[in-house]
Design a protein around this motif. Structure first.
Motif, PDB file in Angstrom:
ATOM      1  N   GLN A 621       0.822  -1.210   0.000  1.00 45.14           N
ATOM      2  CA  GLN A 621       0.000   0.000   0.000  1.00 45.14           C
ATOM      3  C   GLN A 621       0.858   1.263   0.000  1.00 45.14           C
ATOM      4  O   GLN A 621       0.446   2.293  -0.520  1.00 45.14           O
ATOM      5  N   THR A 622       2.050   1.158   0.617  1.00 49.17           N
ATOM      6  CA  THR A 622       2.914   2.341   0.767  1.00 49.17           C
ATOM      7  C   THR A 622       4.340   1.968   0.381  1.00 49.17           C
ATOM      8  O   THR A 622       4.889   0.990   0.879  1.00 49.17           O
ATOM      9  N   LEU A 623       4.940   2.774  -0.503  1.00 52.10           N
ATOM     10  CA  LEU A 623       6.327   2.563  -0.912  1.00 52.10           C
ATOM     11  C   LEU A 623       7.047   3.902  -0.858  1.00 52.10           C
ATOM     12  O   LEU A 623       6.664   4.854  -1.553  1.00 52.10           O
ATOM     13  N   HIS A 624       8.073   3.985  -0.004  1.00 51.96           N
ATOM     14  CA  HIS A 624       8.835   5.224   0.148  1.00 51.96           C
ATOM     15  C   HIS A 624      10.239   5.043  -0.421  1.00 51.96           C
ATOM     16  O   HIS A 624      11.019   4.214   0.068  1.00 51.96           O
ATOM     17  N   LEU A 625      10.546   5.816  -1.452  1.00 48.32           N
ATOM     18  CA  LEU A 625      11.874   5.816  -2.061  1.00 48.32           C
ATOM     19  C   LEU A 625      12.429   7.231  -2.117  1.00 48.32           C
ATOM     20  O   LEU A 625      13.354   7.509  -2.883  1.00 48.32           O
ATOM     21  N   GLY A 626      11.860   8.138  -1.312  1.00 49.57           N
ATOM     22  CA  GLY A 626      12.297   9.533  -1.318  1.00 49.57           C
ATOM     23  C   GLY A 626      13.725   9.678  -0.813  1.00 49.57           C
ATOM     24  O   GLY A 626      14.167   8.967   0.091  1.00 49.57           O
ATOM     25  N   ASP A 627      14.464  10.611  -1.411  1.00 51.71           N
ATOM     26  CA  ASP A 627      15.852  10.893  -1.038  1.00 51.71           C
ATOM     27  C   ASP A 627      16.776   9.692  -1.225  1.00 51.71           C
ATOM     28  O   ASP A 627      17.798   9.577  -0.546  1.00 51.71           O
ATOM     29  N   ILE A 646       0.219   5.031  -1.599  1.00 51.85           N
ATOM     30  CA  ILE A 646       1.123   6.120  -1.221  1.00 51.85           C
ATOM     31  C   ILE A 646       2.503   5.818  -1.797  1.00 51.85           C
ATOM     32  O   ILE A 646       3.061   4.760  -1.538  1.00 51.85           O
ATOM     33  N   PHE A 647       3.035   6.735  -2.586  1.00 55.15           N
ATOM     34  CA  PHE A 647       4.298   6.491  -3.282  1.00 55.15           C
ATOM     35  C   PHE A 647       5.125   7.768  -3.242  1.00 55.15           C
ATOM     36  O   PHE A 647       4.713   8.804  -3.770  1.00 55.15           O
ATOM     37  N   SER A 648       6.280   7.716  -2.576  1.00 53.91           N
ATOM     38  CA  SER A 648       7.222   8.845  -2.609  1.00 53.91           C
ATOM     39  C   SER A 648       8.515   8.353  -3.229  1.00 53.91           C
ATOM     40  O   SER A 648       8.939   7.225  -2.977  1.00 53.91           O
ATOM     41  N   MET A 649       9.156   9.194  -4.050  1.00 52.84           N
ATOM     42  CA  MET A 649      10.326   8.699  -4.785  1.00 52.84           C
ATOM     43  C   MET A 649      11.314   9.804  -5.107  1.00 52.84           C
ATOM     44  O   MET A 649      10.952  10.982  -5.224  1.00 52.84           O
ATOM     45  N   THR A 650      12.566   9.392  -5.241  1.00 53.10           N
ATOM     46  CA  THR A 650      13.629  10.190  -5.841  1.00 53.10           C
ATOM     47  C   THR A 650      14.271   9.304  -6.894  1.00 53.10           C
ATOM     48  O   THR A 650      14.660   8.172  -6.603  1.00 53.10           O
ATOM     49  N   THR A 651      14.366   9.784  -8.108  1.00 54.75           N
ATOM     50  CA  THR A 651      14.926   8.971  -9.189  1.00 54.75           C
ATOM     51  C   THR A 651      15.618   9.878 -10.197  1.00 54.75           C
ATOM     52  O   THR A 651      15.312  11.074 -10.296  1.00 54.75           O
ATOM     53  N   LYS A 652      16.537   9.317 -10.952  1.00 52.16           N
ATOM     54  CA  LYS A 652      17.268  10.076 -11.966  1.00 52.16           C
ATOM     55  C   LYS A 652      16.584  10.024 -13.335  1.00 52.16           C
ATOM     56  O   LYS A 652      17.109  10.578 -14.307  1.00 52.16           O
ATOM     57  N   GLN A 653      15.436   9.399 -13.425  1.00 49.10           N
ATOM     58  CA  GLN A 653      14.751   9.233 -14.713  1.00 49.10           C
ATOM     59  C   GLN A 653      14.206  10.556 -15.257  1.00 49.10           C
ATOM     60  O   GLN A 653      13.851  11.457 -14.494  1.00 49.10           O
TER      61      GLN A 653
END
Length: 851
Positions: A621-627, A646-653
């Motif tokens: 339900q929740t995936l945090h990839l921020g910072d 809920i999805f937070s992310m930091t990516t180079k894409q």
């Protein structure tokens, strides 16, 4: 006597809820286990009817506590078994979604053998049913009375919108003056003076310290102010980190003790400071002397205010006689009680209840927290029997000791609905004085199935906020701030004690002293680096029932070995929070954690890639990839996370892959290469919150907004190229119903975009900061009839809000800072635009509260 067993009724209720769902009944037919599950349901229904009575009777019967513990273990195992059917249904749904996808991808998601699954699950269901039958048979010897849980959450009171209301602190004006007088006194002969405030729990020592801390005279008198909550552990390094963070707003837990001492001396050198050490429990004089030496670098006249429940500690630390905080006078207590028990003025219509309330207040012995707690408990209750129940309750017969306020809070806790109790107990996983943010906490509750709603259409995030509001209204929370879409708060230290007591062995904070971890522990948290401790790891390996593992305060694991242990041993985890970690590779075995609802990998600076097997977590339900600043790209099959909310992310894409339409909250943080959101937004039509922060390559958002017809919160910050006004005349209109809008650090913003007008009826909060080229707000600002909070910070070219008449009838809070011309126009009484905002209940101009 064994520790009491709690939440058994609530867990039984959740199992029955799952058994009764239409989707589950259909699955039973498919897998041929309908008969056994129906018998399981019948037994469970009969047992549930007596559980409330059993939970109450156990305090007088140790055998009953053991029986409830056995039941709870079966219920939790039943949840896991039933969850497997749901996992299988979700897996099949993904396989069907793939359609003509390549055979290789289909094979990854189609690996389950139906015959093997059917046989295995039939065996598991029979085993659970047999265990429940065996334990349930013993209920006959306890002579229970069936009862139902008729307690419900009361949501009648409007929640406080701003910071702590000064009017809530009743009867402490003279105490505040006395303390301020001590702080201002230059003639006490001490280079650094320590003023101790001592009193029993719940008297309002912390509230008094806050009044003093924020007093204008104190602010002007001292160069530095620091606030540190000490609580039970008086560990020098932790205190140094807290003091430095209070001064600089930086968390320097990465430094060793020697480096921290140097940093502290540099910050205090020659400055007159005021330090509050709140809630001190340490009686080791040596530890205090060690800290005091490090504080001697401040200028003469520096002061330390200490709050404590212990006269011994007050005498040990103070350079003057302790200031003994007394209970409030009865009339002040009665006023406080009426404030919490009735809507304003309504007490005059219920003189009979006020009379009973007067007797209740007398029993509170002048303790404000007890008064507020019982007042809030009786709020909206107009039946005399409810009031008499409190007045004549057996808890008043308990021994009146220093911590007696806990018995009052226990009474309020006992009247909670069962599902709210479990959410409250979960707070014990966090240290005292922890600053909670609802958007972080609610996913933990959600992942463990603790949220309950009679309305299937209500989002769990909204239910969680209602729970928080209810806990606040019961006086268990403090420093509560409602900023529209999130709440910020702390749990009162006495309420934290109650949460620890309520959680018993279910929740555990790990430290180096841990010698054994009970098999009944379901939820663990780490607040230091004890994950490296060999003894702790050995204890951990013996536990198989864990559902939650949390890391906080920058202590995540730095090696893959701990993660391997979690994935191999704890197959029923619902929450795996590995934030602030620094391992390089997430094992591909993450794909086997099919019960996982929340995975937090945020602030991992070393991880570069995620295994594609993460896309097999259909329950997530929740995936945090921020910072995660070195994360190259997201897995291509991320859309197969069909329950992701809920999805937070930091990516180079540059472009993001499409996500599932289940997504409700999307946070894009430090995605510097991101150019477009079109592909993602086309499928995320149910999105409620979008936050875009530090995405320097993003030029336009407008092509994507037309897809987001459900969007309620839009927060955009530090996107220097972003143009929010670029929209062609022939662009189709699209409905918008934003409630919260925030713009920060947008140099391209010269005028407010016209598309905001579409939210004129719904917009409640508007925050604009660091927009150096914004010159004016639009004339249609007057149409924002629902706007209740308006904040404008550091917009130096902004010279007016509106040329015409500005009347925002719902406006409660108005804040302006670093906008010189606006500040001049809104000077109280004399500014030409003062009349436009004078009706707001809270007005702040350049960080000073005017009203």
């Amino acid at each position: 006597m064994a520790a009491a067993e709690t939440f058994v009724f609530n867990i039984a209720e959740k199992v029955l809820e799952k058994l009764g769902s239409l989707a589950f009944q259909e699955a039973c037919l498919v897998w041929g286990v309908e008969s056994d599950l129906r018998r399981l349901e019948n037994t469970l229904t009969n047992v549930k009817a007596v559980l409330l009575d059993a939970e109450e009777q156990q305090f007088h019967n140790q055998e009953l506590t053991v029986w409830l513990g056995q039941l709870k273990e079966v219920f939790y195992d039943a949840q896991d078994v039933l969850d497997e059917f749901e996992c299988e249904a979700l897996r099949k749904q993904v396989v069907e979604m793939q359609g003509s996808t390549t055979r290789k991808v289909r094979r990854v998601f189609s690996s389950s053998n139906p015959l093997i699954f059917r046989t295995k699950m039939a065996h598991k269901v029979k085993e659970i049913r047999a265990r429940l039958d065996e334990v349930a048979a013993d209920r006959a010897k306890f002579h229970f009375s069936p009862r139902s849980d008729d307690r419900h959450v009361v949501r009648g009171r409007e929640m406080s919108y701003s910071f702590v209301q000064p009017s809530d602190v009743i009867g402490r004006d003279q105490d505040k003056e006395n303390i301020v007088e001590h702080l201002m006194d230059p003639s006490d002969g001490q280079s650094i003076s320590v003023v101790p405030v001592v009193g029993i729990g719940g008297l309002g020592k912390t509230a008094l310290a806050k009044l003093v801390f924020n007093d204008e005279r104190v602010i002007e008198h001292f160069e530095l102010k620091c606030w540190v909550c000490v609580s039970e552990e008086f560990v020098l390094k932790q205190l140094l980190v807290k003091i430095i963070k209070s001064i600089t707003s930086e968390n320097r837990s990465d430094l060793d003790e020697e480096q921290l001492q140097v940093l502290l001396r540099n910050n205090l050198d020659g400055k007159k400071f005021f330090l509050v050490l709140d809630d001190v429990w340490n009686e080791d004089r040596g530890k205090w002397i060690e800290l005091r030496k490090l504080l001697m670098g401040g200028a003469n006249g520096s002061k330390i205010l200490v709050t404590t429940r212990s006269p011994t500690i007050a005498s040990m630390m103070g350079t003057m006689s302790p200031y003994n905080l007394e209970g409030l006078l009865h009339q002040k207590c009665l006023s406080l009680f009426i404030k919490w028990a009735f809507d304003e003025g309504k007490e005059r219509q219920h003189t009979n209840l006020v009379e009973i309330g007067d007797a209740i207040v007398k029993k509170c012995k002048g303790v404000p927290l007890a008064v507020k707690s019982l007042g809030s408990l009786l709020y909206s209750k107009l039946d005399e029997r409810d009031w008499l129940f409190v007045r004549d309750n057996e808890m008043w017969k308990l021994n009146r000791k220093e911590g007696d306020i806990l018995s009052v809070l226990q009474l309020s806790y006992n009247q909670m609905p069962s599902y709210l109790k479990q959410c409250f107990a979960f707070l014990s996983l966090f240290p005292k004085d922890y600053k909670f943010i609802s958007a972080d906490l609610i996913p933990y509750w959600m992942a463990n199935g603790l949220l309950q709603s009679p309305n299937e259409n209500q989002d769990p995030e909204d239910i969680g906020n209602q729970y928080i509001d209810e806990l606040y209204s019961r006086c268990f929370l403090e420093d509560y701030i409602d900023i529209g879409y999130v709440r910020e708060f702390k749990i009162h230290d006495l309420a934290h004690d109650l949460a620890l007591s309520s959680a018993q062995s279910e929740c555990l904070i790990i430290n180096c002293q841990i010698q054994n971890i009970s098999k009944k522990v379901w939820h663990l948290s780490y607040t230091d680096n004890t994950w490296q401790n060999e003894n702790v790891l050995k204890c951990l390996q013996k536990s198989k029932s864990l559902r939650t593992i949390l890391f906080m305060d920058g202590v995540g694991p730095s090696t893959k070995s701990f993660v391997d242990l979690c994935l191999s041993k704890f197959r029923y985890l619902r929450v795996l929070d590995l934030s602030e970690s620094s391992f390089e590779v997430l094992p591909s075995s993450i794909g086997t954690m099919k019960h996982l609802r929340l995975l937090d990998l945020s602030s991992n600076c070393r991880i570069q890639k995620l295994p594609n097997s993460i896309c097999k977590l259909q329950n997530l339900q929740t995936l945090h990839l921020g910072d995660c600043e070195n994360l190259e790209e997201l897995p291509k099959n991320i859309r197969y996370l069909i329950r992701l909310r809920i999805f937070s992310m930091t990516t180079k894409q540059k472009c993001l892959p499409g996500c599932s339409n289940s997504l409700r909250f999307l946070l894009l943080i430090n995605c510097g290469n991101l150019e477009s959101l079109v592909e993602t937004m086309q499928v995320c039509t149910s999105l409620r919150l979008l936050r875009v922060d530090n995405c320097g390559g993003l030029i336009s958002l407008l092509p994507t907004l037309k897809f987001l017809t459900m969007l309620e919160v839009l927060v955009i910050g530090n996107c220097e190229k972003l143009d929010l006004t670029e929209m062609g005349d022939n662009e189709d209109d699209f409905p918008m119903s934003l409630r919260v809008l925030g713009f920060t650090g947008l140099p391209q913003l010269v005028a407010m975009p016209d598309w905001i007008k579409r939210s004129a009826k719904s917009l409640q909060i508007l925050v604009i900061q660091r927009c150096p080229n914004l010159t004016a707000l639009p004339e249609w600002l007057v149409n924002l009839k629902s706007l209740r909070r308006l904040e404008l910070h550091n917009c130096p070219k902004l010279s007016s809000l509106s040329k015409g008449k500005l009347c925002l009838p719902a406006l409660r809070s108005f804040t302006i800072s670093e906008c010189p011309e606006l500040i001049r126009r809104f000077q109280p009484e004399i500014g030409e635009d003062w009349h436009k905002i004078a009706h707001a209940s809270e007005i702040y101009l350049d960080y000073k509260r005017i009203k």
